[in-house]
Design a protein around this motif. Structure first.
Motif: not given
Lengths: 855, 287
Positions: A779-788, B2-6
């Motif tokens: 999940t974090i990886l997916g968010l990372q893509f948008s940040f990247l 849980s989504q908190t920040a980046s």
């Protein structure tokens, strides 16, 4: 359930594949490995290609002495030599000039060059409807007579000693009568090169004229590339995209370029005077004492050092130091703040006053402006800086005279006669000056001319008409392989007639037409595969639900973008047409662009067009937006993926290590890296990497992108430093998350069982805990893509990569809202799609996630 | 998850305990220093940050100018101190927007549940699809460049973050017994949210605020770097880095110090957030 899921998956995979493969077909120009091409970098794009129809210097830089020629050729010191005219004579009273024309010369459209063409050109230039920027000078002609097809006679109204020089300028080129009406878009002249193509916002291409009367140039093709950003210019030079910059826009880089053996720097004189123009129509600038006070307040050396890094010669009047008859008047008003304050007090302003300083975009203006404002503040004159774009400057300052002070560079040769134009933008009006100038124009005796031109300079300086800063030098930077090329004053236009390229084709010749098809397949295939595999393992209902969410988010996002763009002020039609647009033409253009349709219809047109692949026309470039985006995507997407792979690998290795031996020194180091990594801005890291690896160790290039057609190796090498800069902070974040999850997993019972069965800590970690820790990490990886993706925008600026981010930022600055709209939509699509894929992968890996999303 | 920040997620309690006390101390110290410097710069800096001294341009760090001078002769140390003002002003304003709009939304979603909850979460998803940079770009296209763009962009992007944190916490609280008792006593959901739910969320909010501040500082620097934040002559760390772009190969101190300042500020706030979380986790575990 399975069957439905299977069918759905198959359809979606097919659609996805079709889309991915269709994309590269949109835009791919073939690479040209041509030894005979030279690429010239220019900062400004000309508005038209007819040198006789406008004032922009850029027109002459592209078309003068390449496509067009004049009767005579102007050399250093104002020496006149034959060109289209072989010889000439002047009558004793100085009023009648008779020219013998060169026989056998053809225009590029096949028509014959003869005296009729010369008469046509000159009559056109001096007509009342002429838009020639030197019209006043041409209007000194009383009559042009054709004596025979190769002889033309020009009679002047009064003696004009500079007439021959005027005929050598770009405004006096001979145009073909047959094609004169369309000269602006399809220039036809007699020169050694002919016009091929104009790719707006990008380049103008010329090739060799096969019917040229003189010696054929060695280059078969000339490409003029438009790059006005100093960083991009430097990058283009380093990457070999551009072979020569006759006017390099970054004086701060000159010192470094001089030290680089690959490049040759030619710093020479030019005809450009940089001045602070004062509006004589407003108080207190109409007071001579005030103007003199301001002249005492400024410190030319400080400005040259600060704005031009020491390049440039101070001037005291409106005349370049290298020209005959120059009088050094820089000592007339030396830097003396005390004297300035005294003069201001005497003029009735003991406490100073307020002024605005309107600045056009070039860096010499902006930097000089800051320094001038600071220097004037020292004597009590409070200056407010107003930054303007060129269109605004032309309208407000040049057109409406709505300014107090401005800084601009006057590049025309011998333009001291602007001080005799009473309605010129600064509004100086002096009968005494007019008389002096008239006497100079009248004089033919060289000694008397020298004396009189000295008087002209002294009058301008004595009246402190403007604040004279410095002569902007000709900063020519070229690849050392370019030989025999120069841009002599006073016309300062490149002479390509004898230039050639040593050592084979440059990188510039190897084509920049977009990414090869295989790139898209390589980039797209993994996505399609992942999607297919995961979709198969998910229940159809879940798939449909997620797809529905995706579509909804996209729809809402596109609406949001559209609404926000509508709020943006500015009329795109006016931006496209420029200042001289009349209302009827504007209305037609608005209709053509579809701007007069109601908002909902415009939105739907956009959306349905986007689905079909038609994203509209860019306002500034006037080319379809789709191929523009695809070309930039070929840089940004690989960069983002490269960074993603790097950051994931680093994070997995680091996270597993730290979890396997939580109390080791390495774990503590990784912990610290994790904390600090998050705090470091990625573009700062990029700059540090360049300092260390590019400038220091010279392992990598400082920036620029050579294009995929130059080979995968060099392209990846150019992307490596940027990818590391992007990846490192994200790796830190990911690593900490993974380590945390792994450590939690290690506490669970089944891990304890595994270890009891004999597995080592590391083995247990990798074989069991990792799988469970993967889901939240993904999940974090997916968010990372948008940040990247977003971070890539900024990294592209650091490394001068021609990617999507650069396109977005430039379009915002230029108010090209069509491009902004579509690029933002694309980025939102990328982010939403990635979230969607990540959800699918997560559900496939950990079935618990598939059953109702835990938000 | 849980989504908190980046992605600075809820690390497991054990990892948190390891950071524990030192993170809180360091974080508080660094953040306080940065804030103090910003406040001091309002009344004093070694040199006037906007005064140009051509004679002293591009001097390397020395006794008179510990951080060197820039291309106009301005003292870099003074510029860095003044830059703290802009960075903190934007970060605090943006977080205020995020908190001010996000917390009520989160409370609303948790209190109402049903379609209101769905709608709020869907909107949050949509906002998340726009990286802060894009929001700033759109704001700049509409309003023209300036610090306001950065505040709006970062603020709007923080709203879903706070909304989610509040909603997650509130949902957990709504199922507690004493809340049920309050409802049975007839208290409306609004009163319950404000009087009972919110006070219990203050800890989580404090942690989130620290973390968001750290993200806001780095985001503002990025936006200033590309020209979408404070314009000259307002001092700005990000813009200092942009101006150093063409010069940093010859004058590395121009890039070093503003970047280090950004990193310090971000580190301070993120350590503070981590430390607070660990501290309260410990207190909760004990009590």
């Amino acid at each position: 359930m399975r069957a439905a899921s299977l069918h759905l998956t198959a359809v979606l995979v097919a659609l996805l594949t079709a889309f991915v493969l269709r994309v590269p077909a949109a835009h791919c120009a073939p690479a040209r490995a041509d030894a005979g091409t030279i690429t010239v970098g220019l900062t400004l794009e000309p508005p038209t290609l007819d040198p006789t129809s406008g004032a922009a210097a850029a027109i002459k830089e592209v078309a003068f002495q390449t496509v067009f020629e004049g009767l005579v050729k102007l050399g250093p010191g104002g020496r006149v030599s034959p060109l289209l005219a072989t010889h000439w004579s002047v009558s004793p009273d100085g009023l009648v000039y008779t020219f013998q024309l060169r026989p056998g010369v053809q225009f590029q459209d096949g028509s014959v060059f003869d005296a009729a063409a010369v008469k046509f050109t000159l009559d056109r230039a001096r007509a009342e409807t002429s838009t020639n920027s030197q019209k006043p000078r041409f209007q000194r002609i009383a009559e042009v007579t054709v004596l025979n097809p190769l002889t033309v006679q020009i009679r002047l109204k009064q003696r004009y000693s500079s007439f021959l020089q005027v005929l050598g300028w770009g405004d006096a080129v001979i145009v073909s009568p047959r094609s004169a009406a369309t000269e602006g878009l399809n220039p036809i002249g007699t020169g050694p090169f002919r016009f091929v193509r104009w790719r707006r916002g990008y380049a103008i291409e010329l090739d060799r004229n096969p019917t040229y009367w003189g010696a054929a140039p060695r280059f078969a093709h000339v490409v003029f590339r438009f790059i006005n950003d100093p960083n991009a210019a430097t990058a283009a030079l380093y990457a070999g995209d551009v072979d020569i910059f006759p006017a390099f826009p970054a004086p701060e880089s000159i010192a470094r370029l001089r030290r680089d053996p690959r490049f040759a720097v030619d710093v020479g004189p030019s005809e450009a005077e940089v001045i602070v123009a004062l509006n004589h129509r407003i108080a207190p600038l109409n007071d001579l004492r005030v103007r003199r006070a301001l002249s005492y307040a400024i410190d030319r050396q400080g400005i040259i050092q600060g704005a031009m890094f020491g390049l440039g010669q101070p001037i005291g009047s409106h005349y370049p130091p290298q020209n005959p008859g120059y009088v050094d008047l820089t000592g007339l008003y030396p830097h003396d703040p005390a004297k300035a304050r005294a003069l201001l007090a005497e003029a009735g302003y003991p406490h100073g006053f307020d002024l605005t300083l309107s600045l056009p975009p070039p860096s010499y203006a902006r930097r000089s402006g800051e320094i001038v404002a600071a220097q004037l503040a020292e004597v009590g004159v409070r200056v407010k800086i107003v930054d303007l774009e060129w269109a605004q400057w032309l309208a407000q300052v040049f057109g409406r005279h709505a300014f107090d002070m401005t800084i601009v560079s006057h590049v025309e040769p011998m333009d001291y006669d602007i001080y005799a134009r009473h309605d010129y933008y600064f509004g100086y009006n002096s009968p005494a000056f007019d008389a002096t100038l008239h006497a100079f124009d009248d004089a033919t005796d060289p000694a008397r001319r020298t004396a009189l031109i000295g008087d002209v300079q002294r009058k301008i300086a004595g009246d402190a008409v403007n604040l004279f800063l410095f002569e902007y030098p000709a900063l020519g930077v070229r690849n050392v392989r370019v030989r025999n090329i120069w841009a002599p004053t006073p016309v300062s236009v490149l002479d390509l007639s004898k230039a050639w390229l040593a050592g084979g084709p440059t990188g510039a010749a190897q084509g920049r037409g977009g990414a090869p098809a295989w790139l898209w397949v390589v980039l797209g295939a993994p996505f399609v595969l992942i999607f297919g595999v995961c979709a198969l393992r998910s229940p159809a209902a879940y798939l449909v639900e997620r797809l529905g969410g995706l579509a909804l988010t996209l729809l809402a996002g596109s609406l949001l973008i559209f609404l926000l763009i509508q709020i943006a002020p500015g009329d795109p039609a006016r931006n496209m047409m420029g200042m001289s647009a009349d209302p009827a033409a504007l209305a037609t253009l608005r209709h053509q662009l579809g701007l007069d349709a109601p908002a909902w219809r415009r939105y739907l047109t956009w959306i349905f067009g986007a689905i079909r692949g038609d994203f509209g026309l860019s306002y500034t470039y006037r080319v379809p937006v789709g191929p523009l985006i695809v070309e930039r995507l070929a840089v940004s997407l690989p960069l983002t993926l490269y960074a993603l792979i790097l950051s994931t690998s680093l994070a997995v290795v680091g996270g597993v290590w730290a979890a396997a031996q939580p109390r080791s020194v390495m774990a503590k180091i990784l912990d610290a890296f994790g904390q600090i990594g998050l705090a470091v801005p990625n573009f700062w890291l990029g700059m540090i990497l360049v300092i260390v690896f590019a400038t220091g160790l010279k392992w990598a290039s400082a920036g620029g992108f050579p294009g995929w057609s130059g080979g995968v190796g060099p392209a990846l090498k150019a992307l490596t430093l940027p990818a590391i800069a992007l990846a490192a902070p994200q790796a830190a974040v990911l690593m900490r998350v993974l380590r945390g999850e792994l450590l939690s997993a290690m506490e669970t019972d089944y891990i304890r069982t595994a270890r009891a069965r004999g597995l080592s800590r590391t083995q247990a970690l990798i074989r069991h805990a990792l799988r469970n820790a993967l889901a939240p990490t993904l999940t974090i990886l997916g968010l990372q893509f948008s940040f990247l993706l977003a971070g890539a925008v900024i990294i592209e600026t650091v490394f001068s990569l021609p990617g999507l981010g650069q396109l977005l930022l430039q379009s915002v600055m230029q108010r090209d809202l069509v491009v902004v709209q579509n690029v933002v939509l694309l980025l939102v699509l990328a982010v939403t799609l990635t979230t969607f894929l990540i959800d699918l992968v997560g559900a496939a890996v950990d079935p618990r996630l598939g059953e109702g999303r835990a938000k | 998850m849980s989504q908190t920040a980046s992605g600075v997620s809820a690390a497991s309690p054990r990892a948190g305990l390891r950071l524990g006390r030192s993170a809180l101390v360091w974080g508080a110290a660094i953040s306080a220093t940065v804030a103090a410097i910003a406040l001091i710069s309002l009344i004093w800096t070694p040199y006037n940050p906007v005064a140009m001294q051509m004679a002293a341009r591009l001097t390397p760090p020395c006794f008179a100018h510990p951080f060197g001078t820039d291309a106009y002769g301005r003292d870099v140390l003074s510029l860095v101190m003044a830059g703290a003002r802009t960075a903190l002003a934007v970060a605090i304003s943006a977080c205020a927007i995020g908190l001010g709009c996000g917390a009520p939304l989160g409370l609303l979603a948790a209190a109402r549940k049903g379609w209101v909850d769905e709608a709020v979460m869907r909107c949050a998803d949509i906002v998340f699809a726009f990286p802060a940079l894009l929001l700033a770009v759109l704001a700049a296209a509409a309003l023209g460049p300036g610090a306001l763009d950065a505040v709006i962009a970062i603020g709007v992007y923080s709203i879903p973050v706070f909304a989610r944190v509040v909603r997650t916490g509130a949902l957990r609280l709504w199922s507690l017994d004493y809340i049920l008792a309050a409802r049975m006593a007839g208290k409306g959901p609004l009163r319950i949210s404000i009087a009972h739910i919110l006070p219990n969320l203050l800890v989580a909010l404090a942690v989130q605020v620290s973390l968001q501040l750290s993200l806001a500082v780095v985001a503002e620097a990025g936006l200033a770097y590309v020209g979408l934040s404070a314009q000259p002559p307002e001092p700005s760390w990000g813009r200092m880095l942009a101006e150093a772009q063409t010069l940093y190969m010859d004058a590395p101190w121009l890039a070093l110090f503003p970047g280090a300042a950004i990193a310090c500020a971000v580190l301070g706030f993120s350590l503070l957030g981590e430390g607070l979380r660990a501290h309260f986790a410990r207190t909760a575990a004990r009590g």
